[in-house]
Write an enzyme that holds these catalytic residues in place. Structure first.
Site, short mmCIF file in Angstrom:
data_model
loop_
_atom_site.label_atom_id
_atom_site.label_comp_id
_atom_site.label_asym_id
_atom_site.label_seq_id
_atom_site.Cartn_x
_atom_site.Cartn_y
_atom_site.Cartn_z
N HIS A 67 53.74 -38.26 -57.52
CA HIS A 67 53.27 -39.65 -57.55
C HIS A 67 54.20 -40.58 -56.78
O HIS A 67 53.75 -41.59 -56.23
CB HIS A 67 53.10 -40.10 -58.99
CG HIS A 67 51.85 -39.59 -59.62
ND1 HIS A 67 51.66 -39.52 -60.99
CD2 HIS A 67 50.70 -39.11 -59.07
CE1 HIS A 67 50.46 -39.02 -61.25
NE2 HIS A 67 49.86 -38.76 -60.09
N HIS A 72 42.47 -33.98 -52.34
CA HIS A 72 43.83 -34.20 -51.83
C HIS A 72 44.06 -33.61 -50.44
O HIS A 72 44.54 -34.31 -49.55
CB HIS A 72 44.86 -33.67 -52.83
CG HIS A 72 45.00 -34.49 -54.06
ND1 HIS A 72 45.65 -35.70 -54.10
CD2 HIS A 72 44.55 -34.28 -55.33
CE1 HIS A 72 45.61 -36.20 -55.32
NE2 HIS A 72 44.95 -35.35 -56.09
#
Length: 397
Positions: free
Chosen positions: A250, A377
């Site tokens: 993250h 992703h």
């Protein structure tokens, strides 16, 4: 030379991921996408579950396929998914998107900001791709986000609510990160400043103000007043969606978003903060013994869950691609991340990415479930890297 320093190499990987899911993911009987494909060989292990995030990500993925001049069927697949998203997942009585369906019947109506953020992302990319109905979907979900989740006193979004819109006390990093991503995409699709202004507010408030309580590191879990809840799930270190600890992935993902924000604005802080966060992801998360980035770590970098996740590495690839034009050291990390990922995290037969491996890159379970990763992703970050190569080819020379 790293083949992924070329548009041709990236396009090959991009198409491999699309081809892994199409046409198996298209359900012409129930509608929508079958996202539960086994990551080893692509066979369907659950044909009935429809998850809001998987549906929205599928629309996003195939819309990117249109934008990247991918196979002709990308437009049909994006249209197919958007129709299902706008009808089956939408709860007209309560005006929100249902989280989980069994075929077309709702089994979980919990309102998640995270899920609504992905609907906004899907609407934005579909609008860019010229998919019918995309603008209406974008406006509808943005209205829900603003009216139900936005908390102006904090400059951030609440995390979740009951089907009748009673907000839970939990506040989370992840929902706001993906809201920022979707708002940036909405700005790119429309050119309207309201989306960029909201994305900037969320990014500034979270990555510079909220994180001051944790020495600039990105904690995941917060109280209703946005104070870090440092004991959240401390007894469940392998919680699937809300583990304790800091996530290097993250930090890299926020670095990517701040680099994109820098491209759209005039302030210097987004790029400066993006570099700080990427460097932190590597400093805290890189496994010097086995290579790759840990999943979760303590503040000193000691691994909590040392597993290696595919999404973590694709996000670091995207961030390093965007930072490479500013410093060639990030082009070196781009190469290193690709080398590691191709060796361990990408399925060598089909080109899709594994969800999770052990620290030493072994498979210990089939990685199945209702909340799956349908290629969002790797597709997103291949697409971003292709864009960098088109606009800044010298960054990878």
């Amino acid at each position: 030379m790293n083949v992924y320093r070329t548009r041709a190499g990236l396009r090959h990987q991009f198409r491999d991921v699309l081809n892994f899911y199409y046409p198996a993911c298209i359900d012409t009987t129930v509608g929508g996408y079958v996202a539960q494909l086994d990551e080893r060989d692509g066979h369907i292990y659950d044909s009935r579950t429809r998850h809001l995030v998987a549906t929205a990500r599928g629309v996003h993925n195939f819309s990117l396929g249109v934008l990247a001049d991918g196979p002709d069927w990308c437009r049909y697949a994006a249209e197919h998914g958007l129709r299902f998203l706008s009808t089956a997942h939408w709860d007209a009585d309560r005006e929100g998107y249902d989280w989980l369906l069994d075929s077309r019947e709702s089994t979980d109506r919990t309102r998640y900001c995270y899920g609504h953020a992905f609907v906004l992302l899907a609407g934005a990319r579909a609008l860019q791709a010229g998919i019918p109905g995309a603008r209406a979907e974008l406006e509808r979900v943005f209205d829900v986000l603003e009216e139900r989740f936005w908390e102006p006193e904090h400059g951030l979004y609440a995390d979740r609510a009951s089907p009748d819109w009673a907000l839970a006390s939990y506040r989370g990093q992840n929902a706001n990160m993906h809201a920022c991503e979707a708002l940036l995409a909405a700005y790119e699709a429309t050119g309207e400043d309201r989306f960029l202004e909201r994305a900037t507010t969320v990014a500034d408030r979270f990555t510079r103000e909220v994180t001051s309580a944790t020495d600039g590191l990105l904690w995941e879990h917060y109280t209703e007043d946005w104070e870090p809840d440092l004991s959240y799930n401390e007894d469940e270190p392998r919680h699937q969606f809300r583990p304790p600890g800091y996530q290097p992935g993250h930090h890299a993902e926020w670095a990517k978003l701040l680099a994109l924000l820098d491209d759209h604005g005039s302030a210097s802080w987004p790029l400066e903060r993006a570099i700080e966060l990427f460097d932190t992801a590597i400093e805290l998360g890189w496994d010097e013994e086995y290579g790759g980035l840990y999943y979760t770590v303590a503040a000193d970098g000691e691994p909590i869950v040392p597993d290696k996740y595919g999404w973590v590495h694709t996000e670091a690839i995207g961030a390093s691609a965007l930072l490479a034009p500013h410093d060639e050291a990030y082009a070196d990390w781009y190469d290193r991340l690709w080398e590691h990922s191709v060796e361990h995290l990408r399925n060598p037969k089909y080109g899709n990415w594994y969800e999770r491996l052990t620290r030493s890159h072994e498979r210990d379970d089939p990685n199945r479930g209702t909340a799956v990763e349908p290629g969002y992703h790797p597709l997103t970050n291949c697409w971003l890297a292709m864009d960098v190569l088109e606009d800044e080819p010298a960054a990878f020379e």
